[in-house]
Enzyme design. Structure first.
Site, short mmCIF file in Angstrom:
data_model
loop_
_atom_site.label_atom_id
_atom_site.label_comp_id
_atom_site.label_asym_id
_atom_site.label_seq_id
_atom_site.Cartn_x
_atom_site.Cartn_y
_atom_site.Cartn_z
CE LYS A 232 43.67 40.33 59.84
NZ LYS A 232 44.55 41.26 60.63
NE ARG B 66 54.03 39.87 61.58
CZ ARG B 66 52.84 40.20 62.09
NH1 ARG B 66 51.77 40.22 61.29
NH2 ARG B 66 52.71 40.52 63.36
CB SER C 183 51.42 43.24 71.58
OG SER C 183 51.07 43.84 70.34
CD GLN D 8 48.52 44.45 65.54
OE1 GLN D 8 48.40 45.61 65.94
NE2 GLN D 8 47.50 43.76 65.07
CG ASP E 297 43.84 38.26 65.93
OD1 ASP E 297 43.54 39.23 66.64
OD2 ASP E 297 44.84 38.25 65.19
NE ARG F 288 37.82 41.51 67.38
CZ ARG F 288 38.85 41.20 66.62
NH1 ARG F 288 39.87 40.54 67.14
NH2 ARG F 288 38.88 41.54 65.36
#
Length: 444
Positions: free
Chosen positions: A21, A26, A169, A171, A323, A354
């Site tokens: 994913k 990307r 991070s 992202q 994740d 989470r």
């Protein structure tokens, strides 16, 4: 849709997992940023990648699917045009953050929006450094989506500077490196720990210069020097998604009699902290035939049912499995003794909180948990009665609870299980073909 999982049947066989994913996200965007034609074979087409496909079409990149091959033809990011409508990012923070960085480089006006869940996720750690670089971007007063970028002439370069992230991070780092393509000099992003490096690897393959150095204390410095020419198009075959494989690995470890082989799984060292953790817990997990494919390590994972023991996790291990904590939680619930996680406050800002959601749903099916500000404690190896749980709109929480049903004393019913399609298409069907007793039924 309800997913009902009953215990008692071992998992057996060889099972490819969906395309990665993170890399698919990307690759789709970077193909649109390159000038020319790119092809991505085996790209993940799911709930989280479809918004990215629609977004690149809105800014001027053409694409088509031939089976599982995605073909993208783009004029390149400097020639993108403003989207006619706000770009809908669904529930995907990856889509929103990466697009923000790319649009910041292109200088085109755009609005990035998404689901109610995405609108709750904090974006200040992205907005503030982009503004320091000179990007005309703003969010809501609370620092959340929708994000609005105003036009900026391409000749007006962004500022070259050093940006320190308070939390590692991938992202945010990726978004800033994309924006740095339009800077007037090198831009350095500093993280307290090393996060996954898919962006750096792919940008390097496209002709950009990204240098990463690690300090003795674990701090990672990533410096992008803006290229003097267009990004080169590429052909890519994403490996199998380790984050999806994680649920099958844990499923086999906690289900007596199970033996699985998962070929072609991505083994990027920034992603495989869960493998190390499960092996330290006593899990029989082997990695076979490691090779490099287009800059990413890939291999086959073999896993057998094993007794597990509790473990304590913190520090640099956290970003390497950020994740995979829902999958880890299912393993910890079946391990001997207690497991603790600290230093993982970032989990509160995923598709769900989470930490809170995991603890809440585990308690519903009979697992003793304790919630911390930055993690949680799970008491394992007690009878898990089973029950009904809700994934809080989080695809990985849904899969974790389903996997736990394989080792519970009674069935576990996961409500709104269609959310698993966000990252693992046909998740229930895969479990069923491997031998699990699973059933889908419509909500009453």
């Amino acid at each position: 849709m309800n997913l009902i999982v009953r215990p008692g049947r071992p998992l057996q066989g060889t099972c490819p997992v969906p395309g990665d994913k993170s890399i698919s996200h990307r690759a789709i965007l970077f193909a649109a940023m390159a000038e020319g034609r790119s092809a991505i074979e085996g790209v993940l087409i799911s709930g989280v990648t479809k918004p990215m496909l629609e977004a690149i079409r809105e800014v001027g990149a053409a694409w088509n699917l031939e089976g599982r091959r995605l073909n993208v033809h783009s004029p390149g990011w400097p020639r993108w045009h403003p989207p006619a409508t706000p770009l809908a990012c669904g529930n995907s923070a990856t889509t929103l953050r990466l697009l923000a960085g790319a649009l910041a480089a292109a200088g085109v006006p755009a609005t990035l929006d998404g689901s109610e869940g995405l609108r709750r996720r904090p974006m200040g750690r992205l907005i503030e450094p982009l503004q320091k670089m000179g990007v005309p971007i703003r969010g809501t007063e609370a620092g959340t989506a929708p994000l609005v970028l105003s036009a900026r002439p391409l000749h007006q370069r962004l500022r070259a500077l050093e940006i320190r992230l308070p939390v590692a991070s991938a992202q945010v780092k990726s978004a800033l490196l994309l924006a740095a393509l339009a800077a007037d000099g090198p831009v350095t992003v500093v993280e307290p720990q090393l996060s996954r490096d898919h962006t750096e690897r792919l940008l390097h393959a496209m002709g950009a210069t990204v240098e990463t150095t690690l300090a003795d204390d674990g701090t990672a410095r990533h410096t992008l020097t803006p290229p003097s020419r267009s990004l080169s198009p590429f052909t890519l075959v994403p490996p199998g998604d380790f984050s999806s494989a994680a649920f099958l690995i844990v499923a086999a470890l906690i289900t007596p009699g199970s033996h699985l082989r998962l070929p072609g799984v991505g083994l990027n060292p920034g992603r495989t902290g869960l493998l190390d953790t499960l092996q330290e817990m006593g899990g029989w997990v082997r990695v076979l035939e490691i090779r490099e494919r287009q800059g990413e390590p890939v291999g086959e994972i073999e896993v057998r049912h094993s007794p597990l023991r509790g473990i304590r996790i913190g520090g640099a291990r956290v970003p390497a499995m950020i994740d995979e904590f829902p999958a880890f939680a299912a393993a910890a619930a079946c391990a001997e003794g207690s497991s603790e996680v600290h230093g993982a406050e970032e989990l509160r800002h995923k598709e769900s909180d989470r930490i809170g959601a995991l603890c809440e749903e585990l308690r519903k099916v009979g697992v003793e948990t304790e919630e911390y500000r930055d993690g949680f404690r799970i008491v394992g190896r007690r009878a898990i009665p089973g029950g009904v749980c809700d994934p809080h709109g989080d695809h990985r929480l849904a899969m974790a609870m389903a996997v736990l049903g394989l080792a519970a004393a009674g069935p576990i019913r996961v409500r709104h299980a269609e959310i698993t399609e966000e990252s693992f298409p046909d998740f229930a069907g895969v479990l069923q073909r491997l031998g699990a007793d699973v059933r889908l039924e419509r909500e009453a």
